[in-house]
Structures are given as structure tokens and as C-alpha cells.
Design a protein around this motif. Structure first.
Motif, mmCIF file in Angstrom:
data_model
loop_
_atom_site.group_PDB
_atom_site.id
_atom_site.type_symbol
_atom_site.label_atom_id
_atom_site.label_comp_id
_atom_site.label_asym_id
_atom_site.label_seq_id
_atom_site.Cartn_x
_atom_site.Cartn_y
_atom_site.Cartn_z
ATOM 1 N N THR A 37 -8.775 -37.637 -6.256
ATOM 2 C CA THR A 37 -9.674 -37.525 -5.114
ATOM 3 C C THR A 37 -8.935 -38.057 -3.892
ATOM 4 O O THR A 37 -8.246 -39.077 -3.961
ATOM 5 C CB THR A 37 -10.959 -38.336 -5.332
ATOM 6 O OG1 THR A 37 -10.638 -39.700 -5.625
ATOM 7 C CG2 THR A 37 -11.765 -37.745 -6.470
ATOM 8 N N ALA A 38 -9.048 -37.369 -2.780
ATOM 9 C CA ALA A 38 -8.330 -37.728 -1.563
ATOM 10 C C ALA A 38 -9.267 -37.565 -0.379
ATOM 11 O O ALA A 38 -10.377 -37.056 -0.506
ATOM 12 C CB ALA A 38 -7.080 -36.859 -1.400
ATOM 13 N N GLY A 39 -8.792 -37.991 0.798
ATOM 14 C CA GLY A 39 -9.607 -37.898 1.998
ATOM 15 C C GLY A 39 -9.549 -39.186 2.785
ATOM 16 O O GLY A 39 -8.736 -40.079 2.506
ATOM 17 N N ASN A 123 0.349 -44.583 -1.835
ATOM 18 C CA ASN A 123 -0.331 -44.581 -3.126
ATOM 19 C C ASN A 123 -0.996 -43.237 -3.398
ATOM 20 O O ASN A 123 -1.085 -42.791 -4.541
ATOM 21 C CB ASN A 123 -1.371 -45.704 -3.172
ATOM 22 C CG ASN A 123 -0.744 -47.084 -3.139
ATOM 23 O OD1 ASN A 123 0.475 -47.215 -3.246
ATOM 24 N ND2 ASN A 123 -1.546 -48.114 -2.979
ATOM 25 N N MET A 124 -1.451 -42.575 -2.332
ATOM 26 C CA MET A 124 -2.004 -41.242 -2.498
ATOM 27 C C MET A 124 -0.924 -40.281 -2.961
ATOM 28 O O MET A 124 -1.146 -39.422 -3.827
ATOM 29 C CB MET A 124 -2.637 -40.763 -1.183
ATOM 30 C CG MET A 124 -3.198 -39.342 -1.226
ATOM 31 S SD MET A 124 -1.956 -38.108 -0.723
ATOM 32 C CE MET A 124 -2.802 -36.589 -1.177
ATOM 33 N N VAL A 125 0.290 -40.407 -2.398
ATOM 34 C CA VAL A 125 1.407 -39.543 -2.799
ATOM 35 C C VAL A 125 1.736 -39.754 -4.264
ATOM 36 O O VAL A 125 1.990 -38.810 -5.013
ATOM 37 C CB VAL A 125 2.641 -39.819 -1.910
ATOM 38 C CG1 VAL A 125 3.864 -39.093 -2.439
ATOM 39 C CG2 VAL A 125 2.363 -39.389 -0.476
ATOM 40 N N THR A 126 1.716 -41.010 -4.705
ATOM 41 C CA THR A 126 1.968 -41.309 -6.114
ATOM 42 C C THR A 126 0.957 -40.600 -7.011
ATOM 43 O O THR A 126 1.308 -40.037 -8.042
ATOM 44 C CB THR A 126 1.902 -42.827 -6.365
ATOM 45 O OG1 THR A 126 2.852 -43.480 -5.524
ATOM 46 C CG2 THR A 126 2.219 -43.163 -7.809
ATOM 47 N N ALA A 127 -0.301 -40.642 -6.619
ATOM 48 C CA ALA A 127 -1.349 -40.009 -7.426
ATOM 49 C C ALA A 127 -1.205 -38.491 -7.434
ATOM 50 O O ALA A 127 -1.477 -37.841 -8.448
ATOM 51 C CB ALA A 127 -2.726 -40.410 -6.896
ATOM 52 N N ALA A 128 -0.781 -37.921 -6.304
ATOM 53 C CA ALA A 128 -0.684 -36.464 -6.201
ATOM 54 C C ALA A 128 0.466 -35.909 -7.022
ATOM 55 O O ALA A 128 0.385 -34.782 -7.525
ATOM 56 C CB ALA A 128 -0.532 -36.052 -4.739
ATOM 57 N N ALA A 129 1.557 -36.683 -7.142
ATOM 58 C CA ALA A 129 2.709 -36.200 -7.897
ATOM 59 C C ALA A 129 2.311 -35.988 -9.360
ATOM 60 O O ALA A 129 1.898 -36.908 -10.043
ATOM 61 C CB ALA A 129 3.853 -37.205 -7.799
ATOM 62 N N ALA A 134 -6.453 -31.371 -6.635
ATOM 63 C CA ALA A 134 -6.848 -32.396 -5.678
ATOM 64 C C ALA A 134 -8.233 -32.055 -5.150
ATOM 65 O O ALA A 134 -8.478 -30.919 -4.726
ATOM 66 C CB ALA A 134 -5.847 -32.482 -4.523
ATOM 67 N N VAL A 135 -9.135 -33.029 -5.201
ATOM 68 C CA VAL A 135 -10.460 -32.880 -4.608
ATOM 69 C C VAL A 135 -10.437 -33.671 -3.301
ATOM 70 O O VAL A 135 -10.415 -34.901 -3.312
ATOM 71 C CB VAL A 135 -11.566 -33.395 -5.538
ATOM 72 C CG1 VAL A 135 -12.928 -33.271 -4.854
ATOM 73 C CG2 VAL A 135 -11.557 -32.622 -6.854
ATOM 74 N N VAL A 136 -10.402 -32.970 -2.187
ATOM 75 C CA VAL A 136 -10.356 -33.610 -0.874
ATOM 76 C C VAL A 136 -11.781 -33.712 -0.353
ATOM 77 O O VAL A 136 -12.429 -32.696 -0.095
ATOM 78 C CB VAL A 136 -9.475 -32.810 0.102
ATOM 79 C CG1 VAL A 136 -9.413 -33.518 1.459
ATOM 80 C CG2 VAL A 136 -8.068 -32.631 -0.464
ATOM 81 N N THR A 156 -8.087 -36.285 6.501
ATOM 82 C CA THR A 156 -8.425 -35.065 5.773
ATOM 83 C C THR A 156 -7.283 -34.065 5.883
ATOM 84 O O THR A 156 -6.860 -33.461 4.887
ATOM 85 C CB THR A 156 -9.717 -34.435 6.335
ATOM 86 O OG1 THR A 156 -10.789 -35.372 6.227
ATOM 87 C CG2 THR A 156 -10.080 -33.165 5.586
ATOM 88 N N ARG A 157 -6.773 -33.902 7.084
ATOM 89 C CA ARG A 157 -5.670 -32.980 7.313
ATOM 90 C C ARG A 157 -4.394 -33.478 6.627
ATOM 91 O O ARG A 157 -3.680 -32.708 5.976
ATOM 92 C CB ARG A 157 -5.442 -32.803 8.810
ATOM 93 C CG ARG A 157 -6.667 -32.309 9.570
ATOM 94 C CD ARG A 157 -6.491 -32.397 11.073
ATOM 95 N NE ARG A 157 -5.548 -31.393 11.567
ATOM 96 C CZ ARG A 157 -5.885 -30.188 11.986
ATOM 97 N NH1 ARG A 157 -7.158 -29.826 11.992
ATOM 98 N NH2 ARG A 157 -4.976 -29.342 12.418
ATOM 99 N N ARG A 158 -4.115 -34.793 6.773
ATOM 100 C CA ARG A 158 -2.880 -35.346 6.215
ATOM 101 C C ARG A 158 -2.862 -35.238 4.699
ATOM 102 O O ARG A 158 -1.879 -34.810 4.094
ATOM 103 C CB ARG A 158 -2.710 -36.791 6.664
ATOM 104 C CG ARG A 158 -1.428 -37.441 6.160
ATOM 105 C CD ARG A 158 -1.265 -38.854 6.682
ATOM 106 N NE ARG A 158 -0.975 -38.857 8.117
ATOM 107 C CZ ARG A 158 -1.804 -39.303 9.052
ATOM 108 N NH1 ARG A 158 -2.999 -39.766 8.705
ATOM 109 N NH2 ARG A 158 -1.473 -39.278 10.326
ATOM 110 N N HIS A 159 -3.938 -35.649 4.046
ATOM 111 C CA HIS A 159 -3.980 -35.610 2.589
ATOM 112 C C HIS A 159 -3.926 -34.181 2.071
ATOM 113 O O HIS A 159 -3.310 -33.914 1.031
ATOM 114 C CB HIS A 159 -5.235 -36.312 2.078
ATOM 115 C CG HIS A 159 -5.115 -37.799 2.068
ATOM 116 N ND1 HIS A 159 -6.004 -38.635 1.418
ATOM 117 C CD2 HIS A 159 -4.197 -38.636 2.632
ATOM 118 C CE1 HIS A 159 -5.645 -39.895 1.581
ATOM 119 N NE2 HIS A 159 -4.557 -39.915 2.324
ATOM 120 N N SER A 160 -4.567 -33.256 2.779
ATOM 121 C CA SER A 160 -4.510 -31.849 2.364
ATOM 122 C C SER A 160 -3.091 -31.319 2.476
ATOM 123 O O SER A 160 -2.593 -30.620 1.572
ATOM 124 C CB SER A 160 -5.456 -31.007 3.224
ATOM 125 O OG SER A 160 -6.787 -31.472 3.128
#
Length: 444
Positions: A37-39, A123-129, A134-136, A156-160
């Protein structure tokens, strides 16, 4: 050091405000779906995961009792199921990545709750790898719904964009707190249009756009009963998504992680070269090449999980025994002969994660596969403006900025385009002074 990373293919398509799922394939292996989950901060990521766990009955009785006592007669705060650090509970934000597991009758899930604060983007990048999806989350209460074009929040834009660059295959937008909107249908429509426009401009292929209320549970596990939305619930979307499948129909590539020697003493005891196959497949009798030395040999024997096998495929950890003694060590690569050419100059997308800016000419450590080498950023071609998606001139990259760079390496590395191989095309950048993970290089 806690980042592993990646670069993106330019898939172009559009989001849909009707919530319809777009997918070209359906997973038939029923492997556990890894999603994050991101955002932005307070968009409801932890609460959404808590709702999924609660509704799927994946919470132990003693956990519920503890939460009920903390609530003191008020509704249970489901975000506490993932915000386990004391600092997280004190500040009411997610700091570190929290992993949770649950299952439905259809499949199993591994969830990564990524922090939304800009300070913890790494930490978001670590989770995405390595995630399959991804649920934004998009908090409808934070947006100006009266504007002609609803502006999206920077995170929102950055995480997407980061999820797209990291080649997360499925990106789902969940428009949260829809119950708080005066006109939920109109709010969903306008935010959906904004997401569609942004995704089309960024080349992001969106799998679905769904309305949810993580707090009340609307459209999370059960479909929403509303005349303005006839699409699936978030859980129904997640149950239909494919998992990442490593490329088997590609030239062999194995980063050597460990070299094991049988027996004791010196001599000609066979050595087993262990590593997780990044792409392709290997069989006993295949010719292989060791990089960066370029020496070739033949695979005499294959081992997997303590047993001798005939073949191993991408995604499996394999032990290769060669037909002759070859100088191989941790960090080398085993590839199909002639399939990769080591090089020292690399063009890449750089996602910068450090508070100290990326500086031209400064030495950094980079990790490729299992090898560390020194490197310099010798050119910064442009920086990506996350608001306009325009490429602008820049002399350095600040924290959370994304740019196109040229990097010179101290030693030859068999890098590949990240769009073709997420292992061979990814490098992490580490500051030699602080030992912080400073950035993610995604080879173009």
C-alpha cells in the motif's frame, strides 16, 4: 542498507473511473500475491490493511482483545495492527515497512504497509522492489473537488511513479474515505479523471480504480451497494491479479551468492556455485560463461534444495558444479555464453533517497547483484518534475527526486536494461561516509 531497486518499461494505457479491471493475463499458479500500500501521509494505508485483516478473520483473538482495551469503548483503531513501532503509535504515522499475511478461499496474500511520509520514501522503495502489485491510496478529503481539474498530492504522484519505475506489474488506485464526500459518485468520477490523466501522461498502465472506505469497510472486501459504482471490490481486484513470473525464455543469468567446496583440505574437490537464477534456465551439460572474467565451462551437475536435478528455472536457487576448476567468487555472474557484455559506463534512471544531494563527480558505492564497486555520477542529463512530468535541467538531485544520469563504474559489470531484467538492471547507491542507502539506479 535496506533498498533494492529497479527501472521501468513505458507501458501506456489509461486508468478507468468505472473501476473496471484491465489485465492481459490471470495468474493460474495461485502463488501468494505480494502487494504494497502506498500514497501520502494519513491517506489510510494502515487502516485499509487492518480492515482487510479484520474482515478476512486474520487477526488473533488476543490481538483483538488488546485493541479493544486500548479503544476503551470507542471503535477499534485498525491501523494499530500494522503500526507496531512505539514511535509510529506516538506520532500516528507509519515509519518502517510492516508485513502482514492473510488468505481467502481464492488465494494467499503478503502485504507490505509502506510509509507515506517523504522522509521515509526509501522504505517505500524497499517494499515496492519485488512486489506483484501496488495499491496507491488517494484521500478524497484532501483534494480540491471544486477545481476544474482535481490536483493530486505530490506523494500520490511520486509513489505511483516509483512503483512504475520499479516495474510493479499491477497498479491499483483506491480512492479512500469516499464516505466522507458530500457527493461520493461525483467525487469518484472527478478524482478518477485526474488519475486517468496523470497515468496517461506518465505512461502508467493502471489495473483498476476503485472507491473504498477503509474505516467503514465500504467496497474493501464486499462490493459497494451504490448506483454510481458497479465495479468489483478491492479484494476482488486483488484476487484476480497475476503474480510476477521470472522470465524463463531468456538467456541464463545467475548472480553468484556463495561458493561452497565439498570435503576438507586442499585439492580438486568440486565446488558448487550457488545463486538465485535471475532469468532463463540451466541444464546439466549446458555451456556457461563466467563474468567479468569471460571464462567458459560446462555445467557438470545441478543441485537444488540438497538434491541433484536435471534443470533449474528462473526464480529458483540453484547450485552449479562446473566440469573444471574455474576462478569464481561471490559477485560474479554465470550467463549464457555471449549473452552479456560487461561495461563501465551506464545510463540509468536514478531515484535519489538521501537528504544529502546527489553530486556530480563524487564517489559512491553501488551494488549490482552481489558485487560492490565504486562509481561516480559523471552526467546529469535531466530531472523529472513530478508535477508536470517535464524533463528539466539540474546540477544535482535532492531527496526524493528522479533523474536521468550517466554513471562510470570502477570495474566492468554485466548490466542489462531494467525493463528486461529486474536483477541485472538494478543497482543501489550507498554513501561511503554514512553507509546510508542513497539511491536506486535503474539501467536504461
Amino acid at each position: 542498507m535496506s533498498a533494492q531497486t529497479s527501472h521501468a518499461a513505458a507501458d501506456s494505457a489509461s486508468a478507468t473511473a468505472a473501476g473496471k479491471v484491465h489485465q492481459s493475463e490471470v495468474d493460474t499458479t495461485h502463488r501468494a500475491l505480494r502487494f504494497l500500500t502506498a500514497g501520502s501521509v494519513d491517506d489510510g494505508k494502515s487502516t485499509l490493511i487492518g480492515r482487510l485483516l479484520f474482515d478476512s478473520r486474520a487477526i488473533l483473538a488476543d490481538q483483538l482483545d488488546t485493541l479493544a482495551k486500548r479503544a476503551a469503548g470507542q471503535p477499534i483503531d485498525l491501523s494499530l495492527l500494522t503500526d507496531g513501532l512505539e514511535a509510529e503509535r506516538e506520532q500516528g504515522i507509519t515509519i518502517d515497512v510492516a508485513y502482514r499475511y492473510f488468505a481467502t478461499k481464492q488465494r494467499k496474500f503478503i502485504i507490505a504497509d509502506a510509509p507515506g511520509h517523504e522522509q521515509y520514501t526509501r522504505n517505500m522503495v524497499t517494499a515496492a522492489a519485488g512486489s506483484d502489485a501496488a495499491v496507491v491510496l488517494v484521500d478524497v478529503t484532501k483534494l480540491d473537488l471544486d477545481a476544474a481539474e482535481v490536483p493530486l498530492l505530490p506523494q500520490t504522484r511520486r509513489h505511483s511513479l516509483l512503483a512504475h519505475l520499479l516495474r510493479v506489474p499491477s497498479i491499483v488506485f483506491a480512492i479512500n474515505k469516499i464516505d466522507a464526500a458530500a457527493d461520493p459518485g461525483e467525487a469518484f468520477r472527478k478524482v478518477g479523471i485526474a488519475l486517468e490523466k496523470f497515468a496517461a501522461a506518465a505512461g502508467i498502465r493502471v489495473t483498476a480504480v476503485v472507491p473504498v472506505s477503509a474505516l467503514r469497510g465500504d467496497n474493501v472486501t464486499q462490493p459497494l451497494a451504490a448506483d454510481w459504482y458497479q465495479g468489483p471490490s478491492l479484494l476482488q481486484v486483488l484476487e484476480s491479479l497475476p503474480t510476477v513470473q521470472e522470465t524463463v525464455e531468456a538467456p541464463l543469468a545467475v548472480p553468484v551468492q556463495y561458493v561452497a567446496r565439498e570435503g576438507e583440505g586442499t585439492g580438486n574437490q568440486p565446488r558448487t556455485l550457488w545463486g538465485r537464477i535471475a532469468q532463463g534456465q540451466v541444464r546439466a551439460g549446458d555451456s556457461v560463461q563466467i563474468l567479468p572474467s569471460g571464462v567458459t565451462a560446462v555445467v557438470a551437475e545441478l543441485r537444488r534444495a540438497g538434491e541433484v536435478v536435471d534443470a533449474c528455472l528462473a526464480g529458483e536457487s540453484a547450485g552449479l558444479v562446473l566440469d573444471r576448476q574455474v576462478d569464481v567468487s561471490r559477485g560474479d555472474w554465470i550467463v549464457a555464453p555471449g549473452s552479456a557484455a560487461p561495461r563501465r559506463s551506464v545510463e540509468a534512471t536514478l531515484a535519489w533517497l538521501d537528504t544529502e544531494p546527489a553530486v556530480l563527480g563524487r564517489k559512491y558505492w553501488v551494488r549490482h547483484g552481489n558485487r560492490w564497486v565504486q562509481a561516480r555520477i559523471v552526467a546529469l542529463h535531466h530531472r523529472l518534475d513530478i508535477q508536470t512530468l517535464a524533463e528539466t535541467e539540474a546540477q544535482e538531485l535532492s531527496v526524493n527526486e528522479i533523474g536521468h544520469v550517466t554513471v562510470e563504474l570502477q570495474a566492468d559489470l554485466p548490466v542489462q536494461p531494467y525493463a528486461e531484467n529486474r536483477v541485472g538492471g538494478a543497482m543501489i547507491v550507498v554513501d561511503p561516509t554514512s553507509n546510508r542507502t542513497s539511491g536506486a539506479l535503474l539501467v536504461r
